[in-house]
Design a protein around this motif. Structure first.
Motif, PDB file in Angstrom:
ATOM      1  N   LEU A 100       8.044  -3.781  12.617  1.00  0.00           N
ATOM      2  CA  LEU A 100       6.875  -3.992  11.755  1.00  0.00           C
ATOM      3  C   LEU A 100       7.207  -3.663  10.302  1.00  0.00           C
ATOM      4  N   GLY A 101       7.947  -2.588  10.092  1.00  0.00           N
ATOM      5  CA  GLY A 101       8.358  -2.217   8.733  1.00  0.00           C
ATOM      6  C   GLY A 101       9.211  -3.299   8.093  1.00  0.00           C
ATOM      7  N   LYS A 102      10.137  -3.886   8.861  1.00  0.00           N
ATOM      8  CA  LYS A 102      10.980  -4.964   8.349  1.00  0.00           C
ATOM      9  C   LYS A 102      10.145  -6.196   8.011  1.00  0.00           C
ATOM     10  N   LEU A 103       9.132  -6.494   8.844  1.00  0.00           N
ATOM     11  CA  LEU A 103       8.256  -7.626   8.569  1.00  0.00           C
ATOM     12  C   LEU A 103       7.481  -7.402   7.266  1.00  0.00           C
ATOM     13  N   LEU A 155       0.824  -1.213   0.000  1.00  0.00           N
ATOM     14  CA  LEU A 155       0.000   0.000   0.000  1.00  0.00           C
ATOM     15  C   LEU A 155       0.858   1.262   0.000  1.00  0.00           C
ATOM     16  N   MET A 156       1.952   1.237   0.752  1.00  0.00           N
ATOM     17  CA  MET A 156       2.905   2.341   0.824  1.00  0.00           C
ATOM     18  C   MET A 156       4.231   1.759   1.286  1.00  0.00           C
ATOM     19  N   PRO A 157       5.306   2.537   1.293  1.00  0.00           N
ATOM     20  CA  PRO A 157       6.593   1.997   1.745  1.00  0.00           C
ATOM     21  C   PRO A 157       6.464   1.375   3.140  1.00  0.00           C
ATOM     22  N   PRO A 158       7.142   0.245   3.388  1.00  0.00           N
ATOM     23  CA  PRO A 158       6.967  -0.498   4.629  1.00  0.00           C
ATOM     24  C   PRO A 158       7.111   0.313   5.913  1.00  0.00           C
ATOM     25  N   GLN A 159       8.145   1.138   6.022  1.00  0.00           N
ATOM     26  CA  GLN A 159       8.344   1.906   7.257  1.00  0.00           C
ATOM     27  C   GLN A 159       7.253   2.955   7.451  1.00  0.00           C
ATOM     28  N   LEU A 160       6.812   3.560   6.368  1.00  0.00           N
ATOM     29  CA  LEU A 160       5.730   4.545   6.446  1.00  0.00           C
ATOM     30  C   LEU A 160       4.420   3.862   6.843  1.00  0.00           C
ATOM     31  N   ALA A 185       9.517   3.629  18.266  1.00  0.00           N
ATOM     32  CA  ALA A 185      10.430   3.605  17.115  1.00  0.00           C
ATOM     33  C   ALA A 185      10.908   2.189  16.817  1.00  0.00           C
ATOM     34  N   ASP A 186      11.168   1.406  17.849  1.00  0.00           N
ATOM     35  CA  ASP A 186      11.612   0.021  17.656  1.00  0.00           C
ATOM     36  C   ASP A 186      10.487  -0.840  17.085  1.00  0.00           C
TER      37      ASP A 186
END
Length: 101
Positions: free
Chosen positions: A92-95, A22-27, A86-87
Motif C-alpha cells: 500500500l505504501g508503494k502504491l 497527507l503523510m509519508p506513504p509507509q506511515l 507488514a507485506d
C-alpha cells in the motif's frame, strides 16, 4: 477452530481512505493496516486533491490482509490475498508513493 467462522461473511465497516500527500506513504499505509478489525471488510479509496485514484476493499480475513484496488478505468492496481500485515503495509505504501511522484 470454529468451522462456523469460515461460513460467515465478513462484517461490513465504514469506508477508509488513504489521502496521498497527507503523510509519508509507509506511515500512511501503516496507520490503515494497524487499525483493522478481524473478519471485517472495509471499502477503501486512494485519493489526491479530492480525486479518487483507486477504489476497492481491504479485509482482515483472520488469516491475513486481503486488498483489492482498481484504478478509475477498472484495471487492478493492487491485489493481495491473506498477506502478512507488514507485506500489505509495504504494498500500500508503494502504491501511495507511486501516486505521489
Amino acid at each position: 477452530m470454529n468451522q462456523l467462522a469460515h461460513v460467515l461473511p465478513p462484517r461490513e465497516a465504514p469506508p477508509r481512505c488513504l489521502i496521498v500527500g497527507l503523510m509519508p506513504p509507509q506511515l500512511l499505509a501503516a496507520s490503515l493496516t494497524g487499525n483493522l478489525l478481524s473478519r471485517t471488510q472495509y471499502p477503501l479509496t486512494v485519493e489526491r486533491d479530492s480525486e479518487v485514484l483507486a477504489r476497492g476493499t481491504i479485509e482482515d480475513t483472520g488469516a491475513g490482509l486481503s486488498v483489492q484496488l482498481s484504478n478509475r478505468e477498472g484495471a487492478a492496481v493492487l491485489t493481495l490475498h491473506n498477506a502478512l500485515p507488514a507485506d500489505a503495509t509495504w504494498a500500500l505504501g508503494k502504491l501511495v508513493q507511486r501516486y505521489t511522484d
